[in-house]
Design an enzyme around this catalytic site. Structure first.
Site, PDB file in Angstrom:
ATOM      1  N   SER A 104       7.923  -5.311 -45.122  1.00 13.54           N
ATOM      2  CA  SER A 104       8.024  -5.415 -46.404  1.00 13.54           C
ATOM      3  C   SER A 104       9.647  -4.769 -46.824  1.00 13.54           C
ATOM      4  O   SER A 104      10.010  -4.168 -46.059  1.00 13.54           O
ATOM      5  CB  SER A 104       7.183  -4.605 -47.379  1.00 13.54           C
ATOM      6  OG  SER A 104       7.608  -4.344 -48.769  1.00 13.54           O
ATOM      7  N   TYR A 114       3.033   3.635 -47.912  1.00 12.06           N
ATOM      8  CA  TYR A 114       3.386   2.381 -47.818  1.00 12.06           C
ATOM      9  C   TYR A 114       4.642   2.109 -47.303  1.00 12.06           C
ATOM     10  O   TYR A 114       4.780   1.350 -46.391  1.00 12.06           O
ATOM     11  CB  TYR A 114       3.211   1.658 -49.140  1.00 12.06           C
ATOM     12  CG  TYR A 114       3.163   0.094 -48.995  1.00 12.06           C
ATOM     13  CD1 TYR A 114       1.950  -0.674 -48.573  1.00 12.06           C
ATOM     14  CD2 TYR A 114       4.247  -0.655 -49.493  1.00 12.06           C
ATOM     15  CE1 TYR A 114       1.954  -2.200 -48.597  1.00 12.06           C
ATOM     16  CE2 TYR A 114       4.376  -1.946 -49.478  1.00 12.06           C
ATOM     17  CZ  TYR A 114       3.303  -2.706 -48.874  1.00 12.06           C
ATOM     18  OH  TYR A 114       3.292  -4.177 -48.745  1.00 12.06           O
TER      19      TYR A 114
END
Length: 249
Positions: A142, A155
């Site tokens: 990401s 995350y």
């Protein structure tokens, strides 16, 4: 049909980017092995692909569990006769203040996102290294691996780990003919694209928000059997957002 008669294993394949990848590879002729924790949704995706004339096989898999991952690869090989490509797409997120994030929540995110990439890659490589043409693994990271918003520690850490894991695996598995690359998507809209605003699109240098098929095409490039010189790479697919200077007025 670049991937005709080749097998791709996709984790987290029943919705969002994973679903887009499943349809994309099926349309390019691949035998698609779908995995997810959601069995009912997985069966629905499998049936939809089969009804469209594609080759699809679904099995449940919790990528946090070693025994599930071992089963997934055994299932894929027995159903299709090969494991040529793997897309590590499954993952979870927790948006919670670091003051309140529990250790169990931290571990769940790291195990679901980063450890799963190692487990899936390791088990897939056991089949790929014995294949004539090796194989290709793509890990989905990401843009949060290089930039953050508040309350995204677990995350962000998991996605940064995936980038590092990718180049380490590329070096370790390269002698066996296995290529390992990763993609960092930016804003990929998996809901109602037509509900996005002009401002949503305009903030991207590319002029629009991303779609799952943008990530599918990036995966096509990285898994193309002709691209044998591409390994250990980190491809950012974000419409240019991480290259844009942003100042508050």
């Amino acid at each position: 049909m670049k991937f005709k008669n080749m097998t791709v294993v996709i984790t987290g394949a029943v919705k969002g980017i994973g679903l887009g990848l499943a349809h994309g590879y099926a349309a390019e002729g691949a035998k698609v092995v779908l995995s997810d924790r959601e069995e009912d949704e997985g069966r629905q995706v499998e049936q939809a692909l089969l009804q469209d004339g594609f080759s699809a096989f679904f099995t449940t898999c919790d990528v946090r569990k070693e025994e599930d991952v071992v089963h997934l690869m055994k299932f894929a090989y027995e159903k299709t006769g090969s494991i040529d490509m793997v897309i590590n797409n499954a993952g979870v997120s927790r948006w919670k203040s670091p003051y309140e994030l529990t250790l169990n929540e931290w571990d769940d995110v790291l195990n679901s996102n980063a450890r799963s990439c190692f487990l899936v890659s390791r088990e897939a490589a056991k089949y790929m290294r014995n294949a004539e043409n090796g194989g290709s693994i793509v890990n989905l990271s990401s843009t949060r691996s290089v930039m953050s918003e508040p309350n995204s520690e677990a995350y962000a850490a998991s996605k940064g780990a995936i980038v590092s894991l990718t180049h380490a695996l590329a070096v370790s598995l390269g002698p066996d003919g296995i290529r390992v690359n990763c993609i960092s998507p930016g804003w990929i809209e998996t809901g109602q694209y037509d509900e996005l605003t002009e401002r949503d699109h305009a903030q991207h240098p590319a002029g629009r928000v991303g779609r799952p098929d943008d990530i599918a095409r990036a995966c096509f490039y990285l898994t193309d059997p002709e691209n044998t010189f591409v390994t250990g790479s980190h491809l950012v697919v974000d419409g240019g957002m991480t290259r844009k200077m942003i100042y508050e007025e």
